[in-house]
Design a protein around this motif. Structure first.
Motif, PDB file in Angstrom:
ATOM      1  N   TYR A  97       0.848  -1.197   0.000  1.00  0.00           N
ATOM      2  CA  TYR A  97       0.000   0.000   0.000  1.00  0.00           C
ATOM      3  C   TYR A  97       0.884   1.247   0.000  1.00  0.00           C
ATOM      4  O   TYR A  97       1.872   1.292   0.725  1.00  0.00           O
ATOM      5  N   PRO A  98       0.576   2.280  -0.795  1.00  0.00           N
ATOM      6  CA  PRO A  98      -0.601   2.353  -1.654  1.00  0.00           C
ATOM      7  C   PRO A  98      -0.407   1.746  -3.035  1.00  0.00           C
ATOM      8  O   PRO A  98      -1.361   1.634  -3.788  1.00  0.00           O
ATOM      9  N   THR A 101      -1.075   4.751  -7.585  1.00  0.00           N
ATOM     10  CA  THR A 101      -1.889   5.846  -7.056  1.00  0.00           C
ATOM     11  C   THR A 101      -2.553   6.615  -8.196  1.00  0.00           C
ATOM     12  O   THR A 101      -2.276   6.384  -9.376  1.00  0.00           O
ATOM     13  N   ASP A 102      -3.388   7.558  -7.833  1.00  0.00           N
ATOM     14  CA  ASP A 102      -4.057   8.383  -8.841  1.00  0.00           C
ATOM     15  C   ASP A 102      -3.072   9.176  -9.685  1.00  0.00           C
ATOM     16  O   ASP A 102      -3.292   9.380 -10.885  1.00  0.00           O
ATOM     17  N   CYS A 123      -4.938  -2.859  -6.635  1.00  0.00           N
ATOM     18  CA  CYS A 123      -4.240  -1.576  -6.443  1.00  0.00           C
ATOM     19  C   CYS A 123      -5.104  -0.719  -5.519  1.00  0.00           C
ATOM     20  O   CYS A 123      -5.946   0.075  -5.970  1.00  0.00           O
ATOM     21  N   GLY A 125      -4.730   1.812  -3.647  1.00  0.00           N
ATOM     22  CA  GLY A 125      -4.615   3.260  -3.503  1.00  0.00           C
ATOM     23  C   GLY A 125      -5.355   4.046  -4.561  1.00  0.00           C
ATOM     24  O   GLY A 125      -5.444   5.272  -4.480  1.00  0.00           O
ATOM     25  N   VAL A 126      -5.917   3.378  -5.551  1.00  0.00           N
ATOM     26  CA  VAL A 126      -6.595   4.052  -6.655  1.00  0.00           C
ATOM     27  C   VAL A 126      -7.983   4.508  -6.219  1.00  0.00           C
ATOM     28  O   VAL A 126      -8.713   3.778  -5.562  1.00  0.00           O
ATOM     29  N   THR A 127      -8.361   5.722  -6.617  1.00  0.00           N
ATOM     30  CA  THR A 127      -9.680   6.266  -6.282  1.00  0.00           C
ATOM     31  C   THR A 127     -10.384   6.752  -7.552  1.00  0.00           C
ATOM     32  O   THR A 127      -9.887   6.597  -8.663  1.00  0.00           O
TER      33      THR A 127
END
Length: 425
Positions: A97-98, A101-102, A123, A125-127
């Motif tokens: 983690y993360p 990421t974005d 994954c 940490g992806v938002t």
């Protein structure tokens, strides 16, 4: 490394001299050579010759699996401009983690503009911010896997659906925030959708599934396992609309699904190859017999463990009619007895069954296994765990001969699965 040379050929040269390949061949000719290398290790060796060959190899690379932050990703976008498939997925058991990421997705969306396939499994940490970047900048995206990315909601996925109209494959398993809004967006924008994985998205309802069917009429594979709000209305609608294309349908633990769904599949979907209805406890013999007749030439994998109303008559119908069946799971179907196997094979055909799972079948005995072995000569895996009347010693004493390559599992944890089982189910 010494420069690559070309000895011979039809170009004039002084006797005893050699011509450097890099002088003799154009970039297009070298690309033609590279295209003839089919093995991955050979294609890797091509890039070790010199910097020019490495540059050409990089420009021709179409697939890449990597773990990289924004800085490395930017370098990769320069080096691999023709990349079509990018795998940044993590192992569920060893994910960090993360991870991705974005901001990483922003670099990917800006740099790999021709990307077709993106795998982001696990994954965490992806938002939605990253999903919106993909939707805005990757209009050619055809396949996206964000299974177990649990920070993603409808907002991000609707942006992907709206911006990526060429989408053919979308997997969002485990995304419990996803609702019918995603299915409505897919219906509006992604008419070419073929493969949709929604396992564990338990806010999906029949309303969303019916809306999906209105616009996505070429569904080939649909996994709505553990979507506990799905029932016969939604499944029947999909069966009717995607009748010619639907080959794989997984409804594990969809306890609202019953005979109406199975009858619809039997009526419309004659190309069905894989059906998972484990835990659909209201399914009865009549619908299974109808399915076995309608899909007798297509059905290859059938999982119906914990279908507690299934009896010998429907199992006998499946084994007798589905001549291409390769995998069958009847675990915990406690109404089944030896009679299910006794008349199978009388039609003269030899079963192609490779995997048979029948753990916790309380009434099946060694005699039933003996009957089964008479027509199942291709078995590779048989699961007999927790069958009280079947033991290794009992089978040996009865003189039963399993196929030479068959693994027979008499004990062990019921949570364990063999690789061959996962291939089919």
């Amino acid at each position: 490394m010494a420069p690559a040379t070309l000895n011979g050929g039809d170009r004039p040269k002084e006797e005893g001299a050699s011509i450097c390949i890099n002088d003799a061949l154009t970039d297009d000719e070298l690309r033609a050579v590279f295209a003839r290398l089919k093995k991955e290790d050979e294609r890797d060796l091509f890039g070790l010759v010199c910097k020019r060959w490495l540059r050409l190899q990089s420009s021709e690379r179409r697939r890449l699996r990597a773990r990289a932050g924004p800085a490395m990703l930017r370098r990769m976008t320069d080096r691999f401009p023709g990349l079509l498939e990018l795998d940044l997925s993590q192992s569920a058991s060893r994910s960090f983690y993360p991870g991705v990421t974005d901001s990483d997705l922003g670099v990917i969306a800006a740099g790999f503009r021709n990307l077709r396939v993106l795998d982001l499994q696990n994954c965490k940490g992806v938002t939605d911010v990253g999903m919106i970047s993909l939707g805005n900048d990757l209009p050619s995206l055809q396949s996206l896997d964000v299974s177990q990315c649990r920070k993603i909601t409808d907002e991000g996925l609707v942006a992907v659906a709206s911006g990526c109209s060429s989408l053919k494959r979308l997997h969002v398993a485990g995304s419990k925030s996803v609702t019918d809004e995603l299915l409505k967006a897919l219906s509006r924008s992604c008419s070419c959708l073929e493969d949709l994985g929604l396992a564990g998205c338990n806010n999906i309802t029949d309303t969303g599934l019916s809306a999906l069917a209105d616009g996505c009429r070429y569904i080939n594979s649909l996994d709505i396992s553990k979507c506990t709000k799905i029932g016969d209305i939604g499944v029947s609608r999909i069966a009717e609309v995607a009748s010619s294309s639907l080959k794989i349908l997984k409804l594990l633990d969809c306890f609202r699904v019953g005979d109406e769904s199975i009858f619809s599949l039997a009526h419309f979907c004659h190309n069905l190859e894989t059906l998972v209805i484990g835990g659909c406890r209201d399914v009865t013999d009549e619908s299974i017999k109808a399915l076995s007749l309608a899909c007798c030439d297509s059905l290859r994998s059938l999982r119906m463990d914990w279908c507690l109303n299934i009896t010998d008559s429907s199992l006998n119908s499946v084994l007798s009619n589905c001549i291409h069946l390769a995998a069958l799971d009847i675990g915990c179907c406690d109404k089944l007895t030896d009679l299910a196997f006794q008349s199978v094979g009388m039609g003269g055909f030899e079963s192609q069954l490779k995997v048979l799972k029948m753990s916790n079948c309380m009434k099946i005995t060694v005699s039933g296994i003996g009957s089964m072995l008479k027509f199942c000569k291709s078995l590779e895996y048989v699961d007999l765990r927790s069958c009280p009347h079947i033991t290794r010693l009992g089978c040996q004493q009865a003189g039963l001969q399993f196929p030479e390559c068959c693994k027979t599992n008499y004990d062990g944890s019921l949570s364990e699965n063999e690789t061959i089982v996962d291939v089919f189910f």
